[in-house]
Design a protein around this motif. Structure first.
Motif, mmCIF file in Angstrom:
data_model
loop_
_atom_site.group_PDB
_atom_site.id
_atom_site.type_symbol
_atom_site.label_atom_id
_atom_site.label_comp_id
_atom_site.label_asym_id
_atom_site.label_seq_id
_atom_site.Cartn_x
_atom_site.Cartn_y
_atom_site.Cartn_z
ATOM 1 N N GLU A 90 0.717 -1.019 -0.263
ATOM 2 C CA GLU A 90 -0.470 -0.068 0.302
ATOM 3 C C GLU A 90 1.162 1.404 -0.186
ATOM 4 N N ASN A 91 1.661 1.387 -0.372
ATOM 5 C CA ASN A 91 2.541 2.538 -1.290
ATOM 6 C C ASN A 91 3.898 1.998 0.411
ATOM 7 N N HIS A 92 3.845 2.065 1.347
ATOM 8 C CA HIS A 92 4.811 1.609 1.998
ATOM 9 C C HIS A 92 6.055 0.812 1.714
ATOM 10 N N GLU A 93 6.708 1.238 2.228
ATOM 11 C CA GLU A 93 8.118 1.657 1.845
ATOM 12 C C GLU A 93 8.940 1.323 3.402
ATOM 13 N N TYR A 94 10.413 0.214 3.839
ATOM 14 C CA TYR A 94 10.375 -0.450 5.129
ATOM 15 C C TYR A 94 11.521 -0.372 4.427
ATOM 16 N N ALA A 95 12.742 0.179 5.895
ATOM 17 C CA ALA A 95 13.450 -0.748 6.480
ATOM 18 C C ALA A 95 14.360 -0.541 7.576
ATOM 19 N N VAL A 96 13.907 -1.970 7.708
ATOM 20 C CA VAL A 96 13.461 -1.780 9.193
ATOM 21 C C VAL A 96 13.996 -3.405 9.711
ATOM 22 N N ILE A 97 14.901 -4.254 11.233
ATOM 23 C CA ILE A 97 14.858 -5.226 11.153
ATOM 24 C C ILE A 97 13.895 -5.381 12.999
ATOM 25 N N ARG A 98 13.389 -6.581 12.570
ATOM 26 C CA ARG A 98 12.663 -7.415 13.948
ATOM 27 C C ARG A 98 12.967 -8.492 14.359
ATOM 28 N N VAL A 99 12.305 -8.662 15.506
ATOM 29 C CA VAL A 99 12.595 -10.138 16.267
ATOM 30 C C VAL A 99 11.103 -10.292 17.132
ATOM 31 N N HIS A 100 10.985 -11.404 16.509
ATOM 32 C CA HIS A 100 9.573 -12.120 17.341
ATOM 33 C C HIS A 100 9.864 -12.922 18.361
ATOM 34 N N GLY A 101 8.130 -12.981 19.361
ATOM 35 C CA GLY A 101 8.983 -12.643 20.513
ATOM 36 C C GLY A 101 7.570 -12.816 21.666
ATOM 37 N N ASN A 102 7.813 -12.872 23.314
ATOM 38 C CA ASN A 102 7.320 -12.021 24.210
ATOM 39 C C ASN A 102 8.434 -10.766 24.611
ATOM 40 N N PHE A 103 7.482 -10.276 24.586
ATOM 41 C CA PHE A 103 8.331 -8.904 24.639
ATOM 42 C C PHE A 103 8.047 -7.766 25.808
ATOM 43 N N LEU A 104 8.566 -6.917 26.889
ATOM 44 C CA LEU A 104 8.245 -6.257 27.711
ATOM 45 C C LEU A 104 8.436 -5.029 27.331
ATOM 46 N N GLY A 105 8.939 -5.121 25.682
ATOM 47 C CA GLY A 105 8.677 -3.676 25.379
ATOM 48 C C GLY A 105 10.818 -3.700 24.692
ATOM 49 N N GLY A 106 11.425 -2.435 24.133
ATOM 50 C CA GLY A 106 12.206 -2.202 23.517
ATOM 51 C C GLY A 106 12.864 -0.843 22.984
ATOM 52 N N GLN A 107 14.079 -0.820 23.239
ATOM 53 C CA GLN A 107 14.651 0.621 23.165
ATOM 54 C C GLN A 107 16.198 0.569 21.828
ATOM 55 N N ALA A 108 15.997 1.961 21.604
ATOM 56 C CA ALA A 108 17.206 2.419 21.329
ATOM 57 C C ALA A 108 17.459 3.930 20.922
ATOM 58 N N LYS A 109 19.003 4.479 20.579
ATOM 59 C CA LYS A 109 19.672 6.006 20.532
ATOM 60 C C LYS A 109 19.118 6.032 19.070
ATOM 61 N N ILE A 110 17.854 6.530 18.342
ATOM 62 C CA ILE A 110 17.901 7.119 16.947
ATOM 63 C C ILE A 110 18.036 8.015 17.001
ATOM 64 N N ASN A 111 19.030 8.317 15.816
ATOM 65 C CA ASN A 111 19.972 9.501 15.042
ATOM 66 C C ASN A 111 18.274 10.586 14.748
ATOM 67 N N LEU A 112 18.946 11.787 14.652
ATOM 68 C CA LEU A 112 17.884 12.546 14.619
ATOM 69 C C LEU A 112 17.763 13.505 13.150
ATOM 70 N N TRP A 113 17.211 13.678 12.416
ATOM 71 C CA TRP A 113 18.020 14.160 11.136
ATOM 72 C C TRP A 113 16.337 15.273 10.151
ATOM 73 N N ASN A 114 16.545 15.791 8.864
ATOM 74 C CA ASN A 114 15.301 16.581 9.145
ATOM 75 C C ASN A 114 15.152 15.930 7.527
ATOM 76 N N PRO A 115 14.788 15.230 6.547
ATOM 77 C CA PRO A 115 15.079 14.595 5.512
ATOM 78 C C PRO A 115 14.099 14.887 4.657
ATOM 79 N N VAL A 116 14.365 15.279 3.653
ATOM 80 C CA VAL A 116 13.323 16.169 2.207
ATOM 81 C C VAL A 116 12.030 14.922 2.260
ATOM 82 N N VAL A 117 11.001 15.645 1.907
ATOM 83 C CA VAL A 117 9.232 14.962 1.990
ATOM 84 C C VAL A 117 8.879 15.376 1.223
ATOM 85 N N GLU A 118 8.157 14.512 -0.168
ATOM 86 C CA GLU A 118 8.319 15.289 -0.763
ATOM 87 C C GLU A 118 6.304 15.751 -0.722
ATOM 88 N N ALA A 119 5.810 16.643 -1.062
ATOM 89 C CA ALA A 119 4.555 17.350 -0.978
ATOM 90 C C ALA A 119 3.575 16.647 -2.099
#
Length: 390
Positions: free
Chosen positions: A148-177
């Motif tokens: 449905e027009n969504h595109e991804y670049a991800v990692i994923r883990v399967h299982g029963n977890f109580l959550g997750g965390q990560a340090k995410i780089n902050l950017w200001n990407p160009v987005v087309e109107a």
């Protein structure tokens, strides 16, 4: 005599009009609001014509109008935090949002961004993930498949977890109107189809929602109700506003800014907390969920864009920094560092049995950082439209 009353009435109308105008100006200047209709708003902070922050009494925030939260007792902090999370994971970056330059919300209030721009949240949810997303059909999708027009670049883990965390780089990407988005996120999910639950914590660029192309703190829940558009999320922080701009982002081959995002469940209450840079922003009560009240089935980390192809070609919307991992690491492509999942014993640890999913590697890609200099992590991103991504 009739002329006298007519003149008196006209004068009173002018006085009343002036009073209303002055009162409205006082609201925007950040003074206490006395109107009975706005008694829940203690203070208002004007940033610019598109950004106004209302400081709501925490006990009268709109989220508590959810029918499942009548008489809800607000928790002011998580009763338990995950183990094995390093405090220095927050780094040296002092997280600030642009509105902080113009004022602060008093203790006992929560900052809520006023919806100034006409925005159709139903339209936005239409462009978020559909019910049957790539994550629900991992064995049927192949590289270059786009859901449905969504595109991804991800990692994923399967299982029963109580959550997750990560340090995410902050950017200001160009987005087309006019309706495309760029997102970097942690995504916790459970269930399928009509009984599908999810929570996301992320930064995003989305002009239809905010009226600009700035990078903002974002979160969404069960049915992709975003930020505070739907009741249910109990906001407790007086410092962090959902949907508001970060005051600093990374620069290409320059200073790098990042923030630690966390979603975690407290076992004794079942509530799901959203935190950023060590600040507890708020939580989703367990009663809102059917599946996440029990357990997760999967956690994802990475980037997402929406490709509308409005110009008859692939969008130029950038993911992350807008540069591929193959172009270089730190300072060039965007990153997730210190990626951790929180297991059933409430212990944070590196993810195992990681699955990588890239929907269209000619447009966006992802590479695991095998050096593990900053814990488990990866570089990701891309420019979108190019000779190999038509």
């Amino acid at each position: 005599m009739s002329k006298f009353f007519a003149s008196f009435s006209w004068s009173m109308s002018i006085i009343l009009l002036v009073f209303v105008i002055l009162t409205l100006e006082e609201l925007v200047d950040g003074r206490t609001i006395l109107s009975a209709a706005n008694k829940a708003i203690i203070k208002t902070i004007k940033v610019d014509e598109y950004e106004i922050i209302d400081c709501y009494d925490i006990y009268q925030q709109p989220s508590l109008n959810h029918p499942l939260l009548y008489n809800h007792t607000i928790q002011m902090r998580p009763s338990m935090n995950p183990k094995n999370i390093k405090l220095d994971n927050f780094g040296m970056f002092q997280l600030t949002q642009t509105w902080h330059k113009y004022g602060t919300c008093p203790r006992g209030t929560v900052p809520i961004r006023r919806n100034i721009k006409h925005y159709n949240s139903t339209l936005s949810r239409k462009h978020r993930r559909p019910k049957f997303s790539h994550s629900e059909t991992p064995n049927t999708l192949q590289p270059n498949d786009v859901t449905e027009n969504h595109e991804y670049a991800v990692i994923r883990v399967h299982g029963n977890f109580l959550g997750g965390q990560a340090k995410i780089n902050l950017w200001n990407p160009v987005v087309e109107a006019p309706i495309e988005i760029s997102v970097s996120q942690i995504w916790v999910v459970a269930g399928q189809s009509d009984d599908f639950n999810s929570i996301e914590a992320e930064w995003e660029v989305c002009e239809p929602r905010y009226g600009d192309y700035q990078t903002r703190f974002f979160r969404t829940n069960i049915n992709y109700c975003t930020n505070l558009e739907c009741e249910g999320f109990v906001h407790i922080s007086s410092d962090i506003a959902l949907g508001c701009k970060f005051s600093e982002v990374s620069t290409f081959k320059g200073d790098q800014k990042d923030a630690t995002f966390r979603i975690h469940k407290v076992r004794n209450s079942g509530n799901w907390w959203v935190e950023i840079q060590g600040i507890s922003v708020g939580y989703y009560p367990s009663s809102l969920f059917t599946q996440l009240s029990k357990t997760t089935t999967k956690i994802e980390f990475g980037g997402e864009i929406y490709n509308d192809r409005s110009k008859g070609r692939h969008t130029i919307a950038q993911m992350g920094s807008g540069h591929f991992p193959s172009e270089g690491g730190l300072g060039i492509s965007s990153y997730f560092h210190h990626v951790q999942v929180i297991d059933g014993s409430n212990v944070a640890k590196d993810p195992e049995d990681v699955e990588t999913y890239v929907s269209n590697p000619s447009c966006y890609n992802l590479e695991i950082d095998k050096k593990h200099t900053n814990g488990y992590g990866f570089f990701y991103g891309g420019q979108g439209y190019n000779d190999n991504c038509p």
